[in-house]
Design an enzyme around this catalytic site. Structure first.
Site, PDB file in Angstrom:
ATOM      1  N   LEU A   1       0.832  -1.202   0.000  1.00 43.19           N
ATOM      2  CA  LEU A   1       0.000   0.000   0.000  1.00 43.19           C
ATOM      3  C   LEU A   1       0.863   1.247   0.000  1.00 43.19           C
ATOM      4  O   LEU A   1       0.594   2.206  -0.711  1.00 43.19           O
ATOM      5  CB  LEU A   1      -0.918  -0.004   1.217  1.00 43.19           C
ATOM      6  CG  LEU A   1      -2.017  -1.063   1.148  1.00 43.19           C
ATOM      7  CD1 LEU A   1      -2.863  -1.012   2.411  1.00 43.19           C
ATOM      8  CD2 LEU A   1      -2.902  -0.852  -0.072  1.00 43.19           C
ATOM      9  N   ALA A   2       1.933   1.236   0.803  1.00 40.63           N
ATOM     10  CA  ALA A   2       2.762   2.428   0.901  1.00 40.63           C
ATOM     11  C   ALA A   2       3.519   2.676  -0.399  1.00 40.63           C
ATOM     12  O   ALA A   2       3.487   3.789  -0.940  1.00 40.63           O
ATOM     13  CB  ALA A   2       3.733   2.296   2.074  1.00 40.63           C
TER      14      ALA A   2
ATOM     15  N   ARG B   1      -5.374  -4.624  21.493  1.00 41.35           N
ATOM     16  CA  ARG B   1      -4.689  -5.880  21.196  1.00 41.35           C
ATOM     17  C   ARG B   1      -3.710  -6.325  22.257  1.00 41.35           C
ATOM     18  O   ARG B   1      -3.623  -7.506  22.577  1.00 41.35           O
ATOM     19  CB  ARG B   1      -3.930  -5.735  19.879  1.00 41.35           C
ATOM     20  CG  ARG B   1      -4.862  -5.579  18.742  1.00 41.35           C
ATOM     21  CD  ARG B   1      -4.136  -5.419  17.447  1.00 41.35           C
ATOM     22  NE  ARG B   1      -5.149  -5.364  16.406  1.00 41.35           N
ATOM     23  CZ  ARG B   1      -4.887  -5.143  15.135  1.00 41.35           C
ATOM     24  NH1 ARG B   1      -3.638  -4.941  14.758  1.00 41.35           N
ATOM     25  NH2 ARG B   1      -5.842  -5.121  14.261  1.00 41.35           N
TER      26      ARG B   1
ATOM     27  N   HIS C   1       2.590 -10.041  14.766  1.00 42.15           N
ATOM     28  CA  HIS C   1       1.756  -9.606  13.663  1.00 42.15           C
ATOM     29  C   HIS C   1       2.306  -8.397  12.922  1.00 42.15           C
ATOM     30  O   HIS C   1       2.219  -8.298  11.705  1.00 42.15           O
ATOM     31  CB  HIS C   1       0.390  -9.261  14.246  1.00 42.15           C
ATOM     32  CG  HIS C   1      -0.594  -8.783  13.242  1.00 42.15           C
ATOM     33  ND1 HIS C   1      -0.930  -9.524  12.144  1.00 42.15           N
ATOM     34  CD2 HIS C   1      -1.328  -7.651  13.172  1.00 42.15           C
ATOM     35  CE1 HIS C   1      -1.817  -8.853  11.434  1.00 42.15           C
ATOM     36  NE2 HIS C   1      -2.066  -7.716  12.029  1.00 42.15           N
TER      37      HIS C   1
HETATM   38  C1  LIG Z   1      -2.584 -11.064   8.200  1.00 42.28           C
HETATM   39  C2  LIG Z   1      -2.543  -9.575   8.367  1.00 42.28           C
HETATM   40  C3  LIG Z   1      -3.706  -8.850   8.514  1.00 42.28           C
HETATM   41  C4  LIG Z   1      -3.669  -7.472   8.671  1.00 42.28           C
HETATM   42  N1  LIG Z   1      -4.851  -6.787   8.796  1.00 42.28           N
HETATM   43  C5  LIG Z   1      -4.821  -5.446   8.888  1.00 42.28           C
HETATM   44  C6  LIG Z   1      -6.038  -4.713   8.951  1.00 42.28           C
HETATM   45  O1  LIG Z   1      -7.132  -5.271   8.931  1.00 42.28           O
HETATM   46  N2  LIG Z   1      -5.970  -3.378   9.033  1.00 42.28           N
HETATM   47  C7  LIG Z   1      -4.786  -2.710   9.048  1.00 42.28           C
HETATM   48  O2  LIG Z   1      -4.786  -1.502   9.093  1.00 42.28           O
HETATM   49  N3  LIG Z   1      -3.623  -3.389   8.962  1.00 42.28           N
HETATM   50  C8  LIG Z   1      -3.610  -4.731   8.888  1.00 42.28           C
HETATM   51  N4  LIG Z   1      -2.421  -5.413   8.813  1.00 42.28           N
HETATM   52  C9  LIG Z   1      -1.151  -4.679   8.720  1.00 42.28           C
HETATM   53  C10 LIG Z   1      -0.937  -4.159   7.319  1.00 42.28           C
HETATM   54  O3  LIG Z   1      -1.396  -5.083   6.383  1.00 42.28           O
HETATM   55  C11 LIG Z   1       0.528  -3.897   7.003  1.00 42.28           C
HETATM   56  O4  LIG Z   1       1.135  -3.227   8.026  1.00 42.28           O
HETATM   57  C12 LIG Z   1       0.656  -3.046   5.751  1.00 42.28           C
HETATM   58  O5  LIG Z   1      -0.067  -3.629   4.719  1.00 42.28           O
HETATM   59  C13 LIG Z   1       2.092  -2.843   5.359  1.00 42.28           C
HETATM   60  O6  LIG Z   1       2.137  -2.196   4.108  1.00 42.28           O
HETATM   61  P1  LIG Z   1       3.472  -1.714   3.453  1.00 42.28           P
HETATM   62  O7  LIG Z   1       3.101  -1.113   2.159  1.00 42.28           O
HETATM   63  O8  LIG Z   1       4.234  -0.913   4.424  1.00 42.28           O
HETATM   64  O9  LIG Z   1       4.330  -3.034   3.225  1.00 42.28           O
HETATM   65  P2  LIG Z   1       4.034  -4.408   2.461  1.00 42.28           P
HETATM   66  O10 LIG Z   1       2.655  -4.515   1.971  1.00 42.28           O
HETATM   67  O11 LIG Z   1       4.559  -5.476   3.343  1.00 42.28           O
HETATM   68  O12 LIG Z   1       4.930  -4.313   1.185  1.00 42.28           O
HETATM   69  C14 LIG Z   1       6.316  -4.512   1.201  1.00 42.28           C
HETATM   70  C15 LIG Z   1       6.826  -4.437  -0.190  1.00 42.28           C
HETATM   71  O13 LIG Z   1       8.230  -4.334  -0.160  1.00 42.28           O
HETATM   72  C16 LIG Z   1       8.808  -5.262  -1.046  1.00 42.28           C
HETATM   73  N5  LIG Z   1      10.121  -5.618  -0.516  1.00 42.28           N
HETATM   74  C17 LIG Z   1      10.440  -5.935   0.765  1.00 42.28           C
HETATM   75  N6  LIG Z   1      11.762  -6.126   0.871  1.00 42.28           N
HETATM   76  C18 LIG Z   1      12.284  -5.928  -0.348  1.00 42.28           C
HETATM   77  C19 LIG Z   1      13.597  -5.984  -0.880  1.00 42.28           C
HETATM   78  N7  LIG Z   1      14.650  -6.245  -0.118  1.00 42.28           N
HETATM   79  N8  LIG Z   1      13.752  -5.755  -2.193  1.00 42.28           N
HETATM   80  C20 LIG Z   1      12.696  -5.463  -2.984  1.00 42.28           C
HETATM   81  N9  LIG Z   1      11.448  -5.378  -2.536  1.00 42.28           N
HETATM   82  C21 LIG Z   1      11.249  -5.614  -1.236  1.00 42.28           C
HETATM   83  C22 LIG Z   1       7.839  -6.395  -1.126  1.00 42.28           C
HETATM   84  O14 LIG Z   1       8.015  -7.095  -2.335  1.00 42.28           O
HETATM   85  C23 LIG Z   1       6.526  -5.642  -1.066  1.00 42.28           C
HETATM   86  O15 LIG Z   1       6.179  -5.203  -2.359  1.00 42.28           O
HETATM   87  C24 LIG Z   1      -2.442  -6.799   8.672  1.00 42.28           C
HETATM   88  C25 LIG Z   1      -1.265  -7.527   8.539  1.00 42.28           C
HETATM   89  C26 LIG Z   1      -1.317  -8.899   8.419  1.00 42.28           C
HETATM   90  C27 LIG Z   1      -0.035  -9.663   8.380  1.00 42.28           C
END
Ligand SMILES: Cc1cc2nc3c(=O)[nH]c(=O)nc-3n(C[C@H](O)[C@H](O)[C@H](O)COP(=O)(O)OP(=O)(O)OC[C@H]3O[C@@H](n4cnc5c(N)ncnc54)[C@H](O)[C@@H]3O)c2cc1C
Ligand code: SF4
Ligand code: FES
Lengths: 247, 671
Positions: B72-73, B360, B435
Site C-alpha cells: 500500500l505504501a 490488542r 503480527h
Molecule cells: C494477516 C494480516 C492482517 C492485517 N490486517 C490489517 C487490517 O485489517 N488493518 C490494518 O490496518 N492493517 C492490517 N495489517 C497490517 C498491514 O497489512 C501492514 O502493516 C501493511 O499492509 C504494510 O504495508 P506496506 O506497504 O508498508 O508493506 P508491504 O505490503 O509489506 O509491502 C512490502 C513491499 O516491499 C517489497 N520488498 C520488501 N523487501 C524488499 C527488498 N529487499 N527488495 C525489494 N522489494 C522488497 C515487497 O516485495 C513488497 O512489495 C495486517 C497484517 C497482516 C499480516
C-alpha cells in the site's frame, strides 16, 4: 504418513525438464502442502541436492503466489490454493505428481515456478479506473446499490493465481480477465472506460498467447475464489457492445 | 482536549534513571525532528504543504525516484508520483506488485468520516491513536494521519474498491478493537486485498503511461550512498541472479515490516528487514526496534513443522465472546458441554467497559496469562495448551447463522480449512501471534530518514503507531504515506535536483556492488551442514521466548548471548546449495536471515534499555500491583533511534523527546 513425490525439475527457462522421484516420511495431516515441500527441501539440502523451487508467500490463500499442478489439477484435489491444501487430503502411501502451471502465456522460470507477468500486462491494458490521486469526490457522492457492490466484490476477489489458465485446455485467461471486467463494470465509477477497457484487455490477452474461450468451464471449477463462469459471458457481452459502439 | 495552540508543552522531556542495557550500547547526541511543524495542531499539515517547495512539471520527468516495495505504501506512492510526472522505478521481490504483503490484511481501514454520526471526528481518531499507542508516537504525525484518512476512503472508492455498503447504497462501517465508534471501512474479510488491488491498478496504469517502470522479482540488497546522500540501490534479479545497479535522485523504502524475525508470524514468508537493515548499516537510524505487536486472534500453533501463523480478523471480536474454562480439569472437554457457570469470560470480567474489544496488547497478554495458569485449550504445545475459545454460539442464536455467514464467511471457511473444525458448531480457538512491528527506520515529519534523500514509508518506518498499533490503522498509514504524504514532502527534497549525475563507475557505486557480490559468494562458500531455515527457526524461538510478549532483564541478556552465538554459527556452518547466477531461493533466504540475526540482537538491546511496560511490550520489572502494564513517561517518553556502531562496535542510542501539546499523557485504563 509416507509419500512418494514425483516432481518436475527444470534448471532454467531453456533447460530440459524431467520428473524426479522423492520419498518423504513422517508427514502429519495438519501440515499444508507447502509445509510438506519444506520438509522435502530440508531433506534435499541435507543430502546435498538443491531444493525444489516453488512460488509462495502469504500462505494464507490470498496473495495468489502459490501455483502447483498436483496430480494434474491446479492446486490439487480440493478447490483452494496450494497453501491452503492440507495433507489430510492425501493418504499414507500416496504417490503425488507435482508440476508447474502449463500454458503458453506462462513460461517456466525454474522447477515449479512460472512467469505470470502477462497478467500484469493485461491489467496495464485497461484493468483500472483512471482517477488521479486527490481528484476523488466524497465517497458518498455516488451511492452504489448494495447488490451491485456485492456482485463487484464477489468477482474482485480474484487473486491472479492463474489456475484458470492452467486448467483450461485452450490456455485461456478469460476467467481472470472477465473477473476484472465484471468487477469494474458493475460499479458506476467503472462506466466511462467500460468499452475501451474490454477491447484493450482482450487484445493484450491474445497478444500474450493465451487461447480463446470455448466454454469448457474447467477454469471455474479450478478457481480457488469461485469466480463464476458468467464473468466470461459478461466479458463477451461487453466486447460486443464496445464493437457496436465503434471501438 | 487541552490547549491546541501548539505552543504549550504539556510534558517535560523524559530523564532516564535506569540503565539496564549498560555495557551493550553507547550514547549519542539527542536528535530532533528538523521538519517538525509547529502551531495549532489542526493547521500543521496544511501549512507544511504550503511551505514545501514545488517542482515545475517540466522538471519532474528529469527526476528519478526509486521506490522499493509495492504494498500500500510503495504502490500508492509510485502511482501518485508517476501521475505527477516523475520518473519512477518500482521494485518488489514477488513476481507481481499485486502480491505485496498488504494483500493479506483482513479487517479494515479507519477513516474519520463520521458517517455514523456517533461522535467521531479527526480529533477523536487522533486521540484514540495516540492513546492506543501508549503516547510513544509523534502527535503531529498522528494528527496528519487522522486528517488525511477521509481522503483515503474517497480515493479508494473512486478507484473501484468494493467496500461493504448498506441497503441505501452508502458505505457501511464497523468498530474495531479498542475503539467505541464505528469508523472502520471494510470489504468483507479482504480489505487489504481490495485496497492493494486499487493501488496496483493505479500503478499499472502508470506503467502503461510510461512514468513507472516495474522491476518484479528483484531484491534490494544494498543502498548506494554518494557524498552522504542516498543515490540508488543494488538489486539482484531473482530470476537470473544478475546483480544490477539502479541510480536515482531519491530512494524511497516501502519495504514493509520485519515481524518474520520471529520466524512464526502472520507475515508473508518473504517479509524481511533487508532493505531497511542495509540502509541502517549505511547510517540510517533504526527507531524503537523492539516494538512488536502481538495480535490476539490467530489460529494457534498445531505442530513443529508449522511455517506460519494465520490471523483471524480482529473484527470477529465484535461478535465472538472469549472464554476459557474456570477449572483446568475442563480444558480437555468438548467446550459445548461446559455449562455457562463454569466458563470464565475473562475479558468481560476484568474490563467490563470494553469487554472483548480491549486493545490488542491487553487481549493478547490476558490470553497468555490464562494459558500460563493452565486453563488454555486445544492441543498441548510444550507444557501448555495455548489457546482460548472465541465463541459465536450466542450471536448465531441471536441473529441466525446466515447473518454470521454473510459477515465472516471467508474467515470461518479459512479456519475450518486449517484446523479441520467447523466454527459454526464448535467455538474457534485463538492465540496471540506476532503480527506487526511499530519499529522501523527513523524518519522526520517529511518521512525522510536521517540520510538525505532516503525516504521511508508504511510499516518500514517507525512513525505513527507508538508502542502499540490499533486495528485498521496500518492500512491507513500505508495509503496516507503513499497517496498523500510522501508525494507532498519529497517535492521539497527534489526541488534541489536534478542532482549531479553519477554513473556506475563511481567508486561508491562500485564499492556497494562489490560488497553485495562478496556477500553472496560467502553464503555459497561456507559449505556447512545447517540449512538457512534451521537458523531462522532457532532465532525465532529465542526472540519469541525472550523478546516476545513478556520480557525481563535476565531473559534479554541471555537472548543477546544466544543470538551472538547463533550468528557465529551461521557464518561458519551455513549450507546454501546451487549457484548465484540462477534463481536460488535458499540464497535469497540466507541474506534475509543474516540481517534478521543482526536485527534480533538490536531488538533485545532496545528492549533491555526500555525498562517500562508499554503497548505490546510488557517488561516483567514494570507492572502494577494488579499485574497491569506500568509505563514510565518520566523516563521513557522518547523515541529510541539507534545508529549502527560498526561490526565490532556497539550501537549508539540517540533519543528524540516526545513532547505533547494537544493531548495530555495519561496512564491507559480500559477498566
Ligand atoms: C494477516 C494480516 C492482517 C492485517 N490486517 C490489517 C487490517 O485489517 N488493518 C490494518 O490496518 N492493517 C492490517 N495489517 C497490517 C498491514 O497489512 C501492514 O502493516 C501493511 O499492509 C504494510 O504495508 P506496506 O506497504 O508498508 O508493506 P508491504 O505490503 O509489506 O509491502 C512490502 C513491499 O516491499 C517489497 N520488498 C520488501 N523487501 C524488499 C527488498 N529487499 N527488495 C525489494 N522489494 C522488497 C515487497 O516485495 C513488497 O512489495 C495486517 C497484517 C497482516 C499480516
Ligand atoms: S479467476 Fe480464479 S483461478 Fe483465475 S486467476 Fe483469478 S482466482 Fe485464480
Ligand atoms: S502463498 Fe499466497 S495464496 Fe498461497
Amino acid at each position: 504418513m509416507n509419500l512418494t513425490l514425483k516432481i518436475w525439475r527444470q534448471a532454467g527457462a531453456t533447460a530440459k525438464g524431467a520428473m524426479h522421484t522423492y520419498e518423504v516420511d513422517e508427514i502429519s495431516e495438519d501440515m499444508s502442502f507447502l509445509e510438506m515441500l519444506d520438509v522435502l527441501n530440508e531433506q534435499l539440502n541435507e543430502q546435498g541436492e538443491e531444493p525444489v523451487a516453488f512460488d509462495h508467500d502469504c500462505r494464507e490463500g490470498i496473495c495468489g503466489s502459490c501455483d502447483l499442478m498436483i496430480n494434474g489439477r491446479p492446486h490439487g484435489p480440493e478447490v483452494t490454493t496450494t497453501c491452503q491444501l492440507h495433507m489430510r487430503s492425501f493418504k499414507d502411501g500416496d504417490t503425488i505428481h507435482v508440476e508447474p502451471w502449463r500454458a503458453e502465456g506462462f513460461p517456466v522460470v525454474k522447477d515449479l515456478i512460472v512467469d505470470r507477468s502477462a497478467f500484469d500486462r493485461i491489467i496495464q491494458a485497461g484493468g483500472y479506473i483512471s482517477v488521479n490521486t486527490g481528484a476523488a469526490p466524497d465517497a458518498h457522492a455516488t451511492p452504489v446499490p448494495r447488490e451491485d457492490a456485492m456482485k463487484a466484490f464477489n468477482v474482485a476477489t480474484c487473486i491472479g493465481c492463474g489456475a484458470c489458465v492452467a486448467a483450461c485446455p485452450n490456455g485461456s485467461a478469460s476467467l481472470f480477465m472477465g473477473a476484472k471486467i465484471t468487477h469494474l463494470g458493475r460499479l458506476p465509477q467503472g462506466q466511462p472506460e467500460r468499452d475501451s477497457r474490454v477491447v484493450s484487455m482482450v487484445a493484450q490477452h491474445d497478444a500474450e498467447g493465451f487461447g480463446g474461450c470455448t466454454n469448457i468451464g474447467e477454469c471455474t471449477s479450478a478457481c480457488p475464489k469461485e469466480i463464476p463462469l458468467d464473468v466470461i459471458s459478461q466479458l463477451n457481452k461487453d466486447l460486443r457492445t464496445a464493437i457496436r459502439h465503434g471501438h | 482536549m487541552t490547549d491546541q495552540s501548539g505552543t504549550v508543552a504539556l510534558n517535560k522531556p523524559a530523564e532516564q534513571q535506569s540503565d539496564d542495557a549498560h555495557g551493550y550500547y553507547t550514547r549519542g547526541e539527542n536528535i530532533v525532528d528538523g521538519a517538525a511543524p509547529t502551531g495549532p495542531i489542526k493547521d500543521r499539515w496544511t501549512n507544511h504543504i504550503f511551505d514545501t517547495r514545488l517542482v515545475n512539471p517540466a522538471n519532474r520527468r528529469k527526476l528519478d525516484v526509486i521506490i522499493v516495495g509495492t504494498g500500500l505504501a510503495g504502490g500508492a506512492a509510485a502511482a501518485t508520483l508517476g501521475e505527477a510526472g516523475y520518473n519512477v522505478k518500482s521494485f518488489c521481490y514477488q513476481d507481481s506488485p499485486r502480491r505485496a504483503h498488504s494483500i493479506a490484511a483482513q479487517g479494515g481501514i479507519n477513516g474519520a468520516k463520521n458517517y455514523k454520526e456517533d461522535g467521531d471526528s479527526v480529533f477523536r481518531l487522533f486521540y484514540d491513536t495516540v492513546k492506543g499507542g501508549d503516547y510513544r508516537s509523534r502527535e503531529s504525525n498522528v494528527y496528519r494521519l487522522a486528517e488525511v484518512s477521509a481522503s483515503i476512503i474517497d480515493q479508494c472508492v473512486a478507484q473501484g474498491v468494493p467496500f461493504a455498503r448498506e441497503y441505501g447504497g452508502l458505505l457501511d462501517n464497523r468498530s474495531f478493537g479498542g475503539v467505541q465508534v464505528s469508523r472502520t471501512f471494510y470489504a468483507r474479510g479482504q480489505t487489504g486485498q481490495q485496497l492493494l488491488i486499487g493501488a496496483y491498478q493505479a500503478l499499472e496504469r502508470q506503467v502503461a503511461a510510461g512514468t513507472v517502470t516495474t522491476y518484479t522479482r528483484h531484491d534490494m540488497l544494498e543502498l548506494v550512498m554518494v557524498d552522504g546522500k542516498a543515490r540508488g540501490i543494488i538489486a539482484r534479479d531473482l530470476s537470473t541472479g544478475e546483480i544490477e545497479t539502479h541510480l536515482a535522485d531519491a530512494v524511497v523504502l516501502a519495504s514493509g515490516g520485519y515481524g518474520n524475525v520471529f520466524f512464526l508470524s502472520t507475515n508473508a514468508m518473504g517479509c524481511n528487514v533487508t532493505a531497511t537493515w542495509r540502509a541502517h548499516r549505511k547510517g540510517a537510524y533504526m527507531a524503537n526496534p523492539c516494538y512488536t505487536q502481538i495480535h490476539p486472534t490467530c489460529i494457534p500453533v498445531a505442530g513443529e513443522h508449522q511455517s506460519k501463523l494465520t490471523l483471524m480478523s480482529e473484527s470477529l471480536r465484535n461478535d465472538g465472546r472469549i472464554w476459557v474454562p474456570k477449572n483446568a480439569d475442563d480444558c480437555t472437554k468438548d467446550p459445548r458441554e461446559i455449562p455457562e457457570e463454569d466458563r470464565d469470560y475473562y475479558l468481560e470480567r476484568i474490563y467490563p467497559a470494553f469487554g472483548n474489544l480491549v486493545p490488542r496488547d491487553i487481549a493478547s497478554r490476558q490470553a497468555k496469562n490464562v494459558c500460563d495458569e493452565g486453563r488454555g485449550v486445544g492441543p498441548k504445545v510444550g507444557d501448555f495448551r495455548r489457546g482460548v475459545y472465541l465463541d459465536f454460539s450466542e450471536v448465531i442464536e441471536r441473529t441466525g447463522e446466515d447473518k454470521v455467514r454473510e459477515k465472516y464467511d471467508n474467515l470461518f471457511d479459512m479456519y475450518e480449512r486449517i484446523t479441520g473444525e467447523n466454527p459454526y458448531e464448535v467455538p474457534m480457538r485463538i492465540y496471540p501471534a506476532v503480527h506487526y512491528v511499530m519499529g522501523g527506520l527513523w524518519v522526520d515529519y517529511d518521512l525522510q530518514s536521517n540520510v538525505p534523500g532516503l525516504f521511508v514509508t508504511g510499516e518500514a518506518n517507525f512513525s505513527d503507531h507508538g508502542a502499540n498499533r490499533l486495528g485498521a490503522s496500518a492500512l491507513m498509514q500505508g495509503l496516507s504515506d503513499g497517496y498523500f504524504v510522501l508525494p507532498n514532502t519529497i517535492r521539497g527534497y527534489l526541488a534541489d535536483g536534478p542532482f549531479e549525475t553519477i554513473d556506475e563507475s563511481h567508486p561508491a557505486v562500485v564499492e556497494a556492488r562489490t560488497s553485495v557480490e562478496q556477500r553472496i559468494e560467502t553464503f555459497l562458500s561456507i559449505n556447512g551442514t545447517r540449512s538457512v531455515d534451521s537458523f531462522h527457526r532457532e532465532l525465532g524461538h529465542i526472540m519469541w521466548e525472550f523478546c516476545g510478549m513478556e520480557r525481563s532483564e535476565e531473559g534479554l541478556r541471555k537472548a543477546i548471548d544466544m543470538i551472538r552465538e547463533l550468528k557465529r554459527e551461521f557464518w561458519s556452518n551455513l549450507r546454501v546449495l546451487g549457484s548465484a547466477d540462477t534463481l536460488n531461493q535458499a540464497l535469497e533466504k540466507a541474506g534475509r536471515v543474516a540481517d534478521f540475526i543482526e536485527l534480533g540482537e538490536l531488538m533485545c538491546i532496545d528492549a533491555l534499555n526500555r525498562r517500562e511496560s508499554c503497548g505490546g511490550h510488557f517488561r516483567a520489572e514494570s507492572q502494577t500491583e494488579e499485574g497491569e502494564a506500568l509505563r514510565h513517561d518520566d523516563e521513557f517518553a522518547y523515541v529510541a533511534a539507534w545508529e549502527f556502531g560498526g561490526d565490532e562496535g556497539q550501537p549508539v542510542l540517540h533519543k528524540e523527546d516526545l513532547i505533547y501539546t494537544a493531548i495530555e499523557m495519561k496512564q491507559r485504563s480500559y477498566k
